[in-house]
Motif scaffolding. Structure first.
Motif, mmCIF file in Angstrom:
data_model
loop_
_atom_site.group_PDB
_atom_site.id
_atom_site.type_symbol
_atom_site.label_atom_id
_atom_site.label_comp_id
_atom_site.label_asym_id
_atom_site.label_seq_id
_atom_site.Cartn_x
_atom_site.Cartn_y
_atom_site.Cartn_z
ATOM 1 N N UNK A 1 48.788 -30.217 -42.107
ATOM 2 C CA UNK A 1 49.318 -31.070 -42.736
ATOM 3 C C UNK A 1 48.343 -32.160 -43.196
ATOM 4 N N UNK A 2 47.382 -32.194 -42.403
ATOM 5 C CA UNK A 2 46.373 -33.411 -42.832
ATOM 6 C C UNK A 2 45.644 -32.753 -44.041
ATOM 7 N N UNK A 3 45.238 -31.399 -44.095
ATOM 8 C CA UNK A 3 44.354 -30.839 -45.111
ATOM 9 C C UNK A 3 45.352 -30.982 -46.458
ATOM 10 N N UNK A 4 46.721 -30.571 -46.177
ATOM 11 C CA UNK A 4 47.371 -30.709 -47.389
ATOM 12 C C UNK A 4 47.579 -31.969 -48.134
ATOM 13 N N UNK A 5 47.556 -32.932 -47.222
ATOM 14 C CA UNK A 5 47.509 -34.464 -47.566
ATOM 15 C C UNK A 5 46.392 -34.897 -48.623
ATOM 16 N N UNK A 6 45.063 -34.004 -48.259
ATOM 17 C CA UNK A 6 44.136 -34.518 -48.872
ATOM 18 C C UNK A 6 43.991 -33.855 -50.261
ATOM 19 N N UNK A 7 44.888 -32.813 -50.405
ATOM 20 C CA UNK A 7 44.936 -32.196 -52.044
ATOM 21 C C UNK A 7 43.622 -31.488 -52.163
ATOM 22 N N UNK A 8 43.102 -31.921 -53.226
ATOM 23 C CA UNK A 8 41.723 -31.208 -53.673
ATOM 24 C C UNK A 8 40.619 -32.068 -53.441
ATOM 25 N N UNK B 1 45.717 -18.851 -36.219
ATOM 26 C CA UNK B 1 46.679 -19.913 -36.501
ATOM 27 C C UNK B 1 46.047 -21.030 -36.810
ATOM 28 N N UNK B 2 46.372 -21.769 -37.914
ATOM 29 C CA UNK B 2 46.044 -23.296 -38.286
ATOM 30 C C UNK B 2 47.150 -24.256 -37.411
ATOM 31 N N UNK C 1 37.047 -34.327 -42.581
ATOM 32 C CA UNK C 1 37.892 -34.228 -41.491
ATOM 33 C C UNK C 1 37.578 -32.718 -40.760
ATOM 34 N N UNK C 2 37.129 -31.857 -41.554
ATOM 35 C CA UNK C 2 37.041 -30.289 -41.130
ATOM 36 C C UNK C 2 35.775 -30.409 -40.222
ATOM 37 N N UNK C 3 34.888 -31.191 -40.451
ATOM 38 C CA UNK C 3 33.525 -31.221 -39.705
ATOM 39 C C UNK C 3 33.918 -31.826 -38.249
ATOM 40 N N UNK C 4 34.824 -33.069 -38.441
ATOM 41 C CA UNK C 4 35.019 -33.527 -37.409
ATOM 42 C C UNK C 4 35.994 -32.890 -36.307
ATOM 43 N N UNK C 5 36.958 -32.281 -36.901
ATOM 44 C CA UNK C 5 37.866 -31.469 -36.036
ATOM 45 C C UNK C 5 37.107 -30.194 -35.344
ATOM 46 N N UNK C 6 36.288 -29.387 -36.024
ATOM 47 C CA UNK C 6 35.496 -28.099 -35.878
ATOM 48 C C UNK C 6 34.377 -28.586 -34.633
ATOM 49 N N UNK C 7 33.859 -29.845 -35.095
ATOM 50 C CA UNK C 7 32.681 -30.223 -33.913
ATOM 51 C C UNK C 7 33.263 -30.550 -32.708
#
Length: 279
Positions: free
Chosen positions: A225-232, A218-219, A240-246
């Motif tokens: 939503x945040x990842x979608x907002x960053x587009x590419x 599950x994401x 963001x990914x580093x912060x969330x997963x850390x």
């Protein structure tokens, strides 16, 4: 892991690359991660015979780092004689750790094989090789995609552990409570072995979404939503990914997780950034 002295520490998973460039890159990644003195590396394989040979090649390559290397071994579509040979080959090569999985049915295969479930595979390895191998099995904190119910899934998990597994590595997840809830349920069924959370760094939204749909991870909507907002904008995604997963990893360790197993996708940067953030 900095000052952390977790009894299981960290570990990293690789997949067998199928190009020369991929192989060169994996050597580099292996050396960068080996410098962190992980407890072990694991090496996955796809379905079918040719890739088992590739797995063995990569296990040898990765093992040159001096870090314990655990090949994935799957029972679906395999006969006992094949598995017996493979176990003998691994023993000859000095391999003493395995990740025992049910595996996926290779496409176009008529036979499901002689062993249908991971608990049967674990029993088979123990019958054949005694205590030679340290055996890890998979855990699904959000339930196995094919499980009829969550409770049935935890019962199946307990069966695998009782068959002689030394530890479990979980499917990745982004909700710490899913892991703690699974561990509580497993402990209530008498499972005492370590259950190590599997960690997926976030570096690419499209890939992550595809993986997660396929394996039932599950994401959470706020992350999506945040990842979608960053587009590419890959830099923002990675930060963001580093912060969330850390944060997730820190919460898991603070809550008593016995270590962390990183699904590296043959990359070193993202896992190392996360490891460096941990207190």
């Amino acid at each position: 892991m900095g000052t952390h002295q977790h009894p299981l520490g960290i570990s990293f998973e690789f997949f067998p690359p199928n190009t020369d460039a991929g192989r060169d890159k994996l050597r580099r990644v292996r050396d960068e991660l080996a410098a962190r003195k992980p407890r072990f590396f694991s090496v996955t394989y796809g379905a079918g015979g040719s890739t088992q040979a590739r797995t063995r090649e990569v296990v040898r390559e990765v093992g040159l780092s001096g870090i314990t290397t655990a090949p994935h071994l799957s029972c679906i579509g395999s006969e006992k004689a094949q598995l017996r040979d493979l176990l003998a080959q691994y023993r000859e090569e000095g391999i003493d750790s395995l990740v025992a999985l049910r595996g996926d049915m290779p496409s176009g295969m008529a036979s499901i094989g002689e062993l249908r479930y991971a608990n049967e595979l674990v029993e088979f390895i123990r019958d054949e090789t005694g205590d030679h191998f340290e055996i890890a099995v998979a855990a699904y904190p959000e339930s196995h995609p094919q499980a009829p119910s969550f409770d049935k899934d935890v019962e199946n998990f307990a069966r695998k552990m009782n068959a002689g597994a030394n530890l479990a590595i979980s499917q990745y997840f982004f909700t710490a409570d899913a892991y703690f809830n699974f561990v509580d349920k497993a402990r209530a069924l008498g499972v005492e072995q370590p259950i190590v959370p599997g960690i997926m760094p976030i570096t690419n939204y499209t890939k992550l979404a595809r993986f997660s749909d396929a394996c039932g991870a599950e994401i959470p909507r706020w992350i999506r939503k945040q990842l979608e907002a960053y587009g590419d904008d890959s830099e923002s995604i990675e930060a963001f990914g580093t912060e969330v997963v850390s944060r997730l990893c820190q919460r898991l360790l603070d809550g008593g997780a016995p270590g962390l197993h990183f699904y590296t996708l043959n990359q070193s940067r993202a896992p190392l950034r996360i490891v460096d953030n941990l207190a």
